[in-house]
Design a protein around this motif. Sequence first.
Motif, PDB file in Angstrom:
ATOM      1  N   GLY C 225       0.745  -1.114   0.152  1.00 59.26           N
ATOM      2  CA  GLY C 225       0.003  -0.027  -0.145  1.00 59.26           C
ATOM      3  C   GLY C 225       0.758   1.197  -0.028  1.00 59.26           C
ATOM      4  O   GLY C 225       0.402   2.206  -0.245  1.00 59.26           O
ATOM      5  N   SER C 226       1.895   1.288   0.309  1.00 58.26           N
ATOM      6  CA  SER C 226       2.876   2.376   0.394  1.00 58.26           C
ATOM      7  C   SER C 226       3.801   2.562  -0.591  1.00 58.26           C
ATOM      8  O   SER C 226       5.001   2.821  -0.486  1.00 58.26           O
ATOM      9  CB  SER C 226       3.758   2.297   1.870  1.00 58.26           C
ATOM     10  N   TYR C 227       3.279   2.863  -1.684  1.00 54.77           N
ATOM     11  CA  TYR C 227       3.616   3.336  -3.017  1.00 54.77           C
ATOM     12  C   TYR C 227       4.068   4.748  -3.065  1.00 54.77           C
ATOM     13  O   TYR C 227       3.163   5.661  -2.262  1.00 54.77           O
ATOM     14  CB  TYR C 227       3.073   2.854  -4.295  1.00 54.77           C
ATOM     15  N   ALA C 228       5.139   5.142  -3.595  1.00 58.95           N
ATOM     16  CA  ALA C 228       5.485   6.523  -3.670  1.00 58.95           C
ATOM     17  C   ALA C 228       5.954   6.840  -5.228  1.00 58.95           C
ATOM     18  O   ALA C 228       6.618   6.024  -5.831  1.00 58.95           O
ATOM     19  CB  ALA C 228       6.404   7.186  -3.063  1.00 58.95           C
ATOM     20  N   SER C 229       5.381   7.667  -6.159  1.00 62.20           N
ATOM     21  CA  SER C 229       5.563   7.830  -7.319  1.00 62.20           C
ATOM     22  C   SER C 229       7.111   8.327  -7.715  1.00 62.20           C
ATOM     23  O   SER C 229       7.431   9.269  -7.054  1.00 62.20           O
ATOM     24  CB  SER C 229       4.643   8.756  -8.053  1.00 62.20           C
ATOM     25  N   THR C 230       7.882   7.802  -8.583  1.00 64.45           N
ATOM     26  CA  THR C 230       9.032   8.383  -8.921  1.00 64.45           C
ATOM     27  C   THR C 230       8.928   8.733 -10.349  1.00 64.45           C
ATOM     28  O   THR C 230      10.226   8.751 -11.098  1.00 64.45           O
ATOM     29  CB  THR C 230      10.107   7.347  -8.574  1.00 64.45           C
ATOM     30  N   ILE C 231       8.175   8.965 -10.743  1.00 67.37           N
ATOM     31  CA  ILE C 231       8.056   9.303 -12.330  1.00 67.37           C
ATOM     32  C   ILE C 231       8.580  10.698 -12.548  1.00 67.37           C
ATOM     33  O   ILE C 231       8.751  11.002 -13.784  1.00 67.37           O
ATOM     34  CB  ILE C 231       6.473   9.350 -12.835  1.00 67.37           C
ATOM     35  N   ASP C 232       8.905  11.533 -11.522  1.00 69.54           N
ATOM     36  CA  ASP C 232       9.388  12.960 -11.529  1.00 69.54           C
ATOM     37  C   ASP C 232      10.889  12.758 -11.181  1.00 69.54           C
ATOM     38  O   ASP C 232      11.627  13.884 -11.205  1.00 69.54           O
ATOM     39  CB  ASP C 232       8.736  14.060 -10.818  1.00 69.54           C
ATOM     40  N   SER C 233      11.454  11.542 -11.073  1.00 70.93           N
ATOM     41  CA  SER C 233      12.885  11.360 -10.938  1.00 70.93           C
ATOM     42  C   SER C 233      13.892  11.880 -12.121  1.00 70.93           C
ATOM     43  O   SER C 233      13.088  11.786 -13.153  1.00 70.93           O
ATOM     44  CB  SER C 233      13.283   9.760 -10.487  1.00 70.93           C
ATOM     45  N   ASP C 234      15.119  12.054 -11.889  1.00 67.34           N
ATOM     46  CA  ASP C 234      15.721  12.614 -13.193  1.00 67.34           C
ATOM     47  C   ASP C 234      15.829  11.312 -14.171  1.00 67.34           C
ATOM     48  O   ASP C 234      15.595  11.754 -15.205  1.00 67.34           O
ATOM     49  CB  ASP C 234      17.300  12.936 -12.718  1.00 67.34           C
ATOM     50  N   ALA C 235      15.911  10.168 -13.800  1.00 66.02           N
ATOM     51  CA  ALA C 235      16.071   8.999 -14.817  1.00 66.02           C
ATOM     52  C   ALA C 235      14.722   8.981 -15.494  1.00 66.02           C
ATOM     53  O   ALA C 235      14.733   8.625 -16.686  1.00 66.02           O
ATOM     54  CB  ALA C 235      16.453   7.692 -14.161  1.00 66.02           C
ATOM     55  N   ASP C 420       3.258  16.884 -11.821  1.00 65.77           N
ATOM     56  CA  ASP C 420       1.979  16.922 -11.561  1.00 65.77           C
ATOM     57  C   ASP C 420       1.585  15.544 -11.636  1.00 65.77           C
ATOM     58  O   ASP C 420       0.612  15.070 -10.839  1.00 65.77           O
ATOM     59  CB  ASP C 420       1.175  17.801 -12.731  1.00 65.77           C
ATOM     60  N   ALA C 421       2.043  14.656 -12.520  1.00 61.74           N
ATOM     61  CA  ALA C 421       1.758  13.266 -12.661  1.00 61.74           C
ATOM     62  C   ALA C 421       1.971  12.532 -11.438  1.00 61.74           C
ATOM     63  O   ALA C 421       1.243  11.857 -10.851  1.00 61.74           O
ATOM     64  CB  ALA C 421       2.540  12.612 -13.818  1.00 61.74           C
ATOM     65  N   ALA C 422       3.204  12.724 -10.688  1.00 61.18           N
ATOM     66  CA  ALA C 422       3.539  12.194  -9.676  1.00 61.18           C
ATOM     67  C   ALA C 422       2.695  12.590  -8.353  1.00 61.18           C
ATOM     68  O   ALA C 422       2.102  11.716  -7.422  1.00 61.18           O
ATOM     69  CB  ALA C 422       5.109  12.676  -9.240  1.00 61.18           C
ATOM     70  N   ASP C 423       2.410  13.981  -8.470  1.00 62.02           N
ATOM     71  CA  ASP C 423       1.155  14.295  -7.323  1.00 62.02           C
ATOM     72  C   ASP C 423       0.158  13.560  -7.405  1.00 62.02           C
ATOM     73  O   ASP C 423      -0.492  13.067  -6.383  1.00 62.02           O
ATOM     74  CB  ASP C 423       0.928  15.595  -7.593  1.00 62.02           C
ATOM     75  N   ARG C 424      -0.367  13.324  -8.751  1.00 59.37           N
ATOM     76  CA  ARG C 424      -1.988  12.956  -8.992  1.00 59.37           C
ATOM     77  C   ARG C 424      -1.634  11.332  -8.421  1.00 59.37           C
ATOM     78  O   ARG C 424      -2.638  10.905  -7.900  1.00 59.37           O
ATOM     79  CB  ARG C 424      -2.493  12.968 -10.395  1.00 59.37           C
ATOM     80  N   MET C 425      -0.500  10.535  -8.845  1.00 58.40           N
ATOM     81  CA  MET C 425      -0.513   9.234  -8.571  1.00 58.40           C
ATOM     82  C   MET C 425      -0.345   9.148  -7.083  1.00 58.40           C
ATOM     83  O   MET C 425      -0.753   8.322  -6.310  1.00 58.40           O
ATOM     84  CB  MET C 425       0.826   8.816  -9.125  1.00 58.40           C
ATOM     85  N   ASN C 426       0.377   9.946  -6.067  1.00 59.83           N
ATOM     86  CA  ASN C 426       0.495  10.009  -4.817  1.00 59.83           C
ATOM     87  C   ASN C 426      -0.852  10.115  -4.182  1.00 59.83           C
ATOM     88  O   ASN C 426      -1.033   9.550  -3.094  1.00 59.83           O
ATOM     89  CB  ASN C 426       1.696  10.997  -4.318  1.00 59.83           C
ATOM     90  N   ASP C 427      -1.522  10.893  -4.707  1.00 62.21           N
ATOM     91  CA  ASP C 427      -3.055  11.283  -4.187  1.00 62.21           C
ATOM     92  C   ASP C 427      -3.685   9.993  -4.260  1.00 62.21           C
ATOM     93  O   ASP C 427      -4.210   9.476  -3.347  1.00 62.21           O
ATOM     94  CB  ASP C 427      -3.595  12.198  -4.955  1.00 62.21           C
ATOM     95  N   ALA C 428      -3.344   9.306  -5.402  1.00 62.91           N
ATOM     96  CA  ALA C 428      -4.415   7.710  -5.555  1.00 62.91           C
ATOM     97  C   ALA C 428      -3.644   7.036  -4.570  1.00 62.91           C
ATOM     98  O   ALA C 428      -4.424   6.093  -4.031  1.00 62.91           O
ATOM     99  CB  ALA C 428      -4.141   7.447  -6.957  1.00 62.91           C
ATOM    100  N   PHE C 429      -2.303   6.929  -4.433  1.00 60.42           N
ATOM    101  CA  PHE C 429      -1.611   6.059  -3.478  1.00 60.42           C
ATOM    102  C   PHE C 429      -2.328   5.910  -2.233  1.00 60.42           C
ATOM    103  O   PHE C 429      -2.441   5.134  -1.518  1.00 60.42           O
ATOM    104  CB  PHE C 429      -0.316   5.943  -3.766  1.00 60.42           C
ATOM    105  N   SER C 430      -2.347   7.347  -1.855  1.00 57.03           N
ATOM    106  CA  SER C 430      -2.597   7.567  -0.412  1.00 57.03           C
ATOM    107  C   SER C 430      -4.111   7.296  -0.121  1.00 57.03           C
ATOM    108  O   SER C 430      -4.489   7.064   1.004  1.00 57.03           O
ATOM    109  CB  SER C 430      -2.096   9.196  -0.009  1.00 57.03           C
ATOM    110  N   SER C 431      -4.992   7.551  -1.055  1.00 48.66           N
ATOM    111  CA  SER C 431      -6.388   7.424  -0.959  1.00 48.66           C
ATOM    112  C   SER C 431      -6.719   5.985  -0.809  1.00 48.66           C
ATOM    113  O   SER C 431      -7.683   5.780   0.010  1.00 48.66           O
ATOM    114  CB  SER C 431      -7.112   7.995  -2.193  1.00 48.66           C
ATOM    115  N   VAL C 432      -6.036   5.082  -1.163  1.00 49.64           N
ATOM    116  CA  VAL C 432      -6.264   3.805  -0.784  1.00 49.64           C
ATOM    117  C   VAL C 432      -5.548   3.020   0.425  1.00 49.64           C
ATOM    118  O   VAL C 432      -5.763   1.949   0.778  1.00 49.64           O
ATOM    119  CB  VAL C 432      -5.856   2.696  -1.894  1.00 49.64           C
ATOM    120  N   GLY C 433      -4.785   4.046   1.150  1.00 51.37           N
ATOM    121  CA  GLY C 433      -4.098   3.828   2.298  1.00 51.37           C
ATOM    122  C   GLY C 433      -3.056   2.627   2.556  1.00 51.37           C
ATOM    123  O   GLY C 433      -3.345   1.495   2.748  1.00 51.37           O
TER     124      GLY C 433
END
Lengths: 323, 283, 433
Positions: C225-235, C420-433
């Motif tokens: 459940g505890s994913y964090a988006s890394t789509i905004d990483s440099d790589a 922005d995409a990372a933010d939206r993903m993190n919102d989704a990840f946190s909403s499912v707890g």
Amino acid sequence: MTPVPTSPGGTARSRVRGGPAVPHPRARPRSRGAAAWTPWLYLAPALVVLGALLVYPVGQLGLISLLEYTQAQVSGGEPTSFRGVGNYAELFADAQFWQVLLATVGFAAACVVSTLAVGCALAVLLTRVRAVPRLALMLAALGAWATPAVTGSTVWLLLFDPDFGPVNRVLGLGDHSWTYGRYSAFFLVLLEVVWCSFPFVMVTVYAGIRAVPSEVLEAAALDGASQWRIWRSVLAPMLRPILVVVTIQSIIWDFKVFTQIYVMTGGGGIAGQNLVLNVYAYQKAFAASEYSLGSAIGVVMLVILLAITLVYLRLLRAQGEEL
Amino acid sequence: MNSTGFRRRPRRPRRLAAEASALVIAAVVAFPLYWMVLSAVRPAGEIESAEARPWTLAPTLDSFRRVLGQQEFGRYFLNSVVVACAVVIASALIAFLAATAVTRFRFRFRTTLLIMFLIAQMVPVEALTIPLFFLMRDAGQLNTLGALILPHIAFSLPFAIWMLRGFVKAVPESLEEAAQLDGASRSRFLWQILFPLVLPGLVATSVFSFISTWNDFLFAKSFIISDTSRSTLPMALLVFFKPEEPDWGGVMAASTVMTIPVLVFFVLVQRRLVSGLGGAVKE
Amino acid sequence: MKLAARLVAPMAALALAGLTACAPGTSDNSSATKDDRTGTLRLWLFREVSNEPKEKVVDKVVAAFEKAHDGAKVKVEYIPVETRAERMKAAFNDPKSAPDVIEYGNTDTAGYVKDGGLADVTTEFNGWADSKDSDPTARTSVTVDGKVYGAPFFVGVRALYYRTDVFDELGLEPPKTLDELTTAAQRIRAARPELYGLVVGGAYTYGAMPFVWANGGEIAEGRGGSYASTIDSDAARKGIETYTSLFGDDNCPAAKCAGMGGNDTVTAFAAGKAGMAIGGDFSHAAVEAGKVKGKYAVVPLPGVKSGSVAPAFAGGNNIGVLKSSTHRTLAVDLMKGLASKRTQGALFDAMGFLPTYTDVRAEAAKKEPFIEPFVKTLSSGTKFVPVSPAWAQIDASLVLPTMFQEVVSGKKDVDEASEDAADRMNDAFSSVG
């Protein structure tokens, strides 16, 4: 099928010839000893069905919009908890929601106006042609109406495809992409929406015009009135009860348009520029089983549509039209 | 329909112009339908060919074969017919009674009721599917055709009642008075005099309920879960929408197959529809 | 009237239900306590457009199963993939209608587990001889929080389709790195302006992600459940940059390509409108039916370094057992029968489904050379989407396509769009707890 003489439109027309040609402003109240419960008796079946299958679910919708209610709660995996206006707060805090709402209102308005304009114009055209062209247009329209929305959208997309469609070829547009620009994409979807919803307006209004006593129209024509004037000052007022129904229905349908946008703009257009409320609700809520948020969006839609309808009916009443 | 002795006869050239434009518009409106059928008979791979030819040199019925050859296709078709007919008949009868009540009587909450009827249509159907699902489950209707018939009746009623109001209004009150003087009971008047008079209107509104029921996907996939022999036609169409590899030929052929019965229904009721709807205009 | 009579009863029941039920419906979906060894099992499989070969294979499995288990029967139902979301939800909500064994898309695993639908079969899976050869990504796709919720059924993977005639004409070699891929694409477009060099799609997530993965980026990191988006990483940004740079008049004009999805790009390639495309093993039939039949070949999509392969997304389907099944032991046996090496081999022959076992796959590649580049792609390591129930929402709300399209259409730059995409993903990840 029917024991009554059915010379087309017979009953309606003969009655009108004898009766007042202009809609009577007030339906007569009936008492004459009719027991007060008679109307309720007649209404009973409708009320049972609508109560169980519409009122109850709509009530549930309101309730769910105040809860935390996702698939996990539905399956009993997690307990249902009360969120108050939390879902609404979440919704209203989303900047995208307001943007989408604005686009939806604008797009729906354009669709309603275009559909009504095309439908009414073609209805008038139908009265001025003989049987064969009339039947041709009628059948084509009915075919458009009957096509499943998902297929209609796909076909229109194929027709306007920059690489494979015939429209760009005929218009000499080369490989112009219709779905890239925001307004051009909305316009394309509008064309499809009008295509599949004008037949409803056309057929209904055409039938309405047929029932207008011909003397009225002849008199107007003798006065040298233009087609537009006849429509404006003779037909439209007489057709008002029909126009009310088709307008309200069109508003409701076009405000809730889903399939056309979803299929034709690939789920809301480039970077979501063509999102409308129903698609937004699907993406935000229903696809992920976030029923409480989805219900909140549903309630908001309900309130907006109800407000529009009430204002519209109020305006009509101001003009002396009775429900 | 032609007997009206009709309004101002437009002068010949004007009528010809009107007829020509009617035919052109008919062709334009029908073109997407033509394209649908064309795509259905095109050989695989030709739907997307850069030429966009409005004809095909090698028509094939392969796509139709894929559609009709589906397991239990006939069953789906029959189910669709049963559901659509049940909805049309039941909603017509119920709406007739309700429309009579709101037109021929004045009572409290009449206007409120009329507006209430519209409300459910204003909500996204997905949102209503969940409560409806539990309702159907508790009523033991899941996986039966009843789970499709009942909600569709409910969703076609509001519109039918609104439309029928106009038709009931069009029947002169004097007729009812005369019937009463003749000693006819209220129910006799209702079923033997009023009902036949508004029958054209009923036919008209039934077209709307027929189409919406016939083309429904959502209820069909939400309420018919475990018994695929109760599925309806749209399910036979959905098979061809595979996310990564949709079969457009199959989609178009299935849609053609779905549209034809509706057109037949239309042609059958067309005359009545046109004459019938007119009644709605009268006060 | 008969109809009326038939409607009265349900109507009355409905009215009653409407009166009595106030709280929104829920269902008791706790795992079944019974484990019957006889009776009828319900099996749901996806209905394919040409379903018959699949039915034949399945019928054999079922026959063998019924023979091995006295008193057990199997009722198979084939459901359209498009209806799976509604049906699965419905099945979780009404155990009476629920099947015992299902085929499901592997990106749905986490969602179904969270919804309380799938049974944990870790012990049985690990104790099963066949599972030893299951490839690691396939195993990931049935695993949530270390527990196994099914058996992989088949995989689907994408590689690079290219036009042999165009390559010959221009003297091009199949690209060995992503840079070479871009160069080749631009050369094709320059020499043959009526073609897209490499046809790409702004909405083609699984065609775009290999570029991110090849550069060392990830969609998200974490477990359960505890994913964090890394789509905004440099790589990841470097990969996004590479992919979005392919949209332009020198390869695939943004106006036409920004809106394309995976199927659109394959269609364009099949119709002879593109020099290259990223397509799946499952796209083979569509390409064969197109104009380019006999004029194309497939290689793995290259990575950053010469000779490397860009990690591909391992799509595919799994077989799972429902928690509500009252025939758990039988259901698990049926699952094993369907996902066994033998069945997968037979399904490859019948339907072209790529097996999830490395050894069975190698054998298949010997029989059908065209799948060789796909097998190679699979064996060089594949990736999977975050195994989180939030993925359903991220996927449905088009977070990644929106990100690519924002960059491609010039609405945002890579940094802003990915943030922005990372933010939206993190919102989704946190909403499912």
